[in-house]
Design a protein around this motif. Structure first.
Motif, PDB file in Angstrom:
ATOM      1  N   ARG A 171       0.819  -1.210   0.000  1.00 44.81           N
ATOM      2  CA  ARG A 171       0.000   0.000   0.000  1.00 44.81           C
ATOM      3  C   ARG A 171       0.850   1.257   0.000  1.00 44.81           C
ATOM      4  O   ARG A 171       0.421   2.303  -0.478  1.00 44.81           O
ATOM      5  N   GLN A 172       2.072   1.173   0.506  1.00 44.23           N
ATOM      6  CA  GLN A 172       2.944   2.345   0.489  1.00 44.23           C
ATOM      7  C   GLN A 172       3.444   2.677  -0.912  1.00 44.23           C
ATOM      8  O   GLN A 172       3.653   3.843  -1.248  1.00 44.23           O
ATOM      9  N   VAL A 173       3.655   1.656  -1.747  1.00 41.97           N
ATOM     10  CA  VAL A 173       4.119   1.927  -3.110  1.00 41.97           C
ATOM     11  C   VAL A 173       2.960   2.075  -4.091  1.00 41.97           C
ATOM     12  O   VAL A 173       3.180   2.431  -5.260  1.00 41.97           O
ATOM     13  N   ALA A 174       1.740   1.783  -3.655  1.00 46.27           N
ATOM     14  CA  ALA A 174       0.563   1.937  -4.510  1.00 46.27           C
ATOM     15  C   ALA A 174      -0.508   2.723  -3.760  1.00 46.27           C
ATOM     16  O   ALA A 174      -1.602   2.209  -3.477  1.00 46.27           O
ATOM     17  N   PRO A 175      -0.222   3.987  -3.414  1.00 55.05           N
ATOM     18  CA  PRO A 175      -1.136   4.755  -2.558  1.00 55.05           C
ATOM     19  C   PRO A 175      -2.486   5.067  -3.199  1.00 55.05           C
ATOM     20  O   PRO A 175      -3.453   5.373  -2.493  1.00 55.05           O
ATOM     21  N   ALA A 176      -2.576   5.000  -4.524  1.00 58.00           N
ATOM     22  CA  ALA A 176      -3.840   5.319  -5.190  1.00 58.00           C
ATOM     23  C   ALA A 176      -4.773   4.120  -5.272  1.00 58.00           C
ATOM     24  O   ALA A 176      -5.922   4.250  -5.695  1.00 58.00           O
ATOM     25  N   VAL A 177      -4.269   2.951  -4.862  1.00 63.13           N
ATOM     26  CA  VAL A 177      -5.074   1.737  -4.932  1.00 63.13           C
ATOM     27  C   VAL A 177      -5.888   1.576  -3.657  1.00 63.13           C
ATOM     28  O   VAL A 177      -5.406   1.835  -2.548  1.00 63.13           O
ATOM     29  N   LYS A 178      -7.116   1.132  -3.800  1.00 69.55           N
ATOM     30  CA  LYS A 178      -7.965   0.807  -2.654  1.00 69.55           C
ATOM     31  C   LYS A 178      -7.813  -0.673  -2.340  1.00 69.55           C
ATOM     32  O   LYS A 178      -7.858  -1.516  -3.246  1.00 69.55           O
ATOM     33  N   PHE A 179      -7.639  -1.001  -1.056  1.00 67.87           N
ATOM     34  CA  PHE A 179      -7.445  -2.393  -0.656  1.00 67.87           C
ATOM     35  C   PHE A 179      -8.660  -2.891   0.119  1.00 67.87           C
ATOM     36  O   PHE A 179      -9.184  -2.197   1.001  1.00 67.87           O
ATOM     37  N   VAL A 180      -9.097  -4.107  -0.229  1.00 64.51           N
ATOM     38  CA  VAL A 180     -10.254  -4.722   0.422  1.00 64.51           C
ATOM     39  C   VAL A 180      -9.919  -6.193   0.707  1.00 64.51           C
ATOM     40  O   VAL A 180      -8.882  -6.701   0.295  1.00 64.51           O
ATOM     41  N   SER A 181     -10.813  -6.857   1.401  1.00 64.26           N
ATOM     42  CA  SER A 181     -10.647  -8.288   1.651  1.00 64.26           C
ATOM     43  C   SER A 181     -10.926  -9.077   0.375  1.00 64.26           C
ATOM     44  O   SER A 181     -11.884  -8.800  -0.353  1.00 64.26           O
TER      45      SER A 181
END
Length: 421
Positions: A171-181
């Motif tokens: 998530r630090q290298v892809a800050p524009a991505v939303k993360f979900v389960s």
């Protein structure tokens, strides 16, 4: 959800008991085996593994689920889900080894550069392997895969077994991505077993019953729980697989997952054995409870009540019924007999059953509050337990699968406290 109880049980009961008793488990494994175990022969020579074609179908189903739920990719590290989709087994360490499954396009792998040749030997699905040197960032490799799959600002699912430091690095290298389960995707596939999976689970259950019978027939007065568990492990090996149990004697059978207290078998003891084996990764989970010697009226009464509760549970496991209805049916039998209520002991202190497949415990559970409808292809344990601390506990556990016509056990239930097999 996907925890492997068997490892916990082996450590907390069987191995701990053997260690406390001076290595009796090692002795049981290395010494001459009892005659019932020596008579066993391999039952695994004709196992049919899951095919590449079936694994490709699983990936296609996952990609459809991802598109339906607007998830652009899922990130998976080694474990049951990686094995489910690709047949790949790899250990976990501080170094990232992972796969990225996109909603569209080919899967990709992230691998330490010095492991590349070994990985290429083992990887059977997907040719896109991104490597990283020791002084480089594996997280950047994940970000590059996502970018190449058109996922710059989309949604990425994280498989439930992924360790936090890996997620945090991505998530630090892809800050524009939303993360979900990613559980809606992984559970959406793994929860429903194919005929090939059911066949592997059937064999695992068949072998477990044979191993249990041989272990029961090898009981001797004065043996430790470590020796008992060692005999069972030897039986599984003789049958062509690896497996194990925890076992408790007497009042310690009231501990649902066993006790580390050293125990020796004596006449009149309740004996509870719980565990299983795996075939091509697919698990069995069976519990048998019986008496060494002649049962008392009290032991027989509680055993019969437990059997009645187990019967009520499978009768309630109808297609379309909510999972919680199964727990309610078993619990009502036990409560109506004067135990409980709810999770109080004496009584049933835990849920009635859990999902099973590549993990000993996986989605979903027979538990209060679970409204998930029961559907064909699902597999569960049916294991209400009656716990009476200071006396004994009785658990009967068989696993079942759901057909369009309703539930069926993989195994034949215990008939009575006198005939556990």
């Amino acid at each position: 959800m996907c925890t492997d109880r068997r490892d916990f049980l082996r450590l907390s009961a069987g191995i701990a008991g053997a260690t406390l008793l001076g290595g009796s488990l090692v002795h049981a494994q290395q010494g001459s085996q009892p005659e019932p175990i020596r008579r066993l022969r391999r039952l695994t020579d004709n196992v049919v593994p899951i095919t590449i074609e079936e694994r490709n179908g699983r990936i296609e189903k996952a990609q459809k689920l991802m598109r339906d739920q607007h998830i652009d990719a899922i990130y998976i590290e080694p474990g049951s889900s990686m094995f489910y989709y690709t047949g790949m087994r790899w250990g976990t360490s501080e170094r990232m080894f992972a796969m990225v499954l996109p909603a569209r396009g080919e899967i990709a792998w992230v691998c330490p550069k010095f492991e590349e040749e070994r990985a290429r030997e083992l990887i059977k699905m997907g040719k896109d392997i991104r490597t990283w040197e020791e002084d480089e960032s594996p997280y950047q490799r994940v970000a590059e895969i996502l970018k190449d799959r058109g996922v710059r600002t989309g949604t990425v699912g994280i498989e439930e077994r992924v360790r936090f430091f890996l997620y945090d690095g991505i998530r630090q290298v892809a800050p524009a991505v939303k993360f979900v389960s990613a559980t809606p995707i992984t559970a959406g596939g793994r929860m429903f077993k194919s005929p090939a999976e059911l066949a592997l689970m059937q064999l695992a259950n068949d072998i477990t019953i044979v191993a249990y019978k041989a272990t029961r027939d090898s009981m001797t007065e004065g043996m430790t729980q470590g020796e008992f568990a060692g005999n069972c492990a030897a039986a599984f090996r003789a049958l062509g697989t690896s497996g194990g149990i925890f076992v408790s004697f007497g009042k310690y059978t009231a501990f649902p997952h066993g006790s580390s207290t050293p125990q020796r078998l004596k006449e009149g003891d309740v004996v509870l054995m719980d565990g299983g084996c795996e075939i091509e990764g697919y698990e069995s989970d069976i519990t048998r409870t019986f008496v060494f010697g002649k049962p008392t009226d009290r032991q027989r009464q509680i055993w019969d009540l437990e059997k009645k509760a187990q019967d009520a549970a499978i009768a309630a496991a109808k297609v379309g019924a909510p999972c919680e209805a199964v727990d309610a049916a078993a619990r009502k039998v036990i409560t109506d007999a004067g135990f409980g209520p709810d999770y109080k002991v004496p009584g049933l202190p835990h849920r009635t059953g859990h999902g099973i497949g590549l993990d000993g415990h996986e989605w979903t559970n027979f538990v209060r509050g679970n409204k998930t409808p029961i559907q064909p292809g699902m597999c569960f344990s049916d294991e209400p337990t009656i716990v009476i601390y200071g006396e004994f506990g009785i658990r009967l556990e068989d696993c079942l699968y759901i057909t369009p016509d309703g539930p069926k056990f993989f195994t034949k239930q215990s008939e009575s406290i006198d005939e556990p097999f």
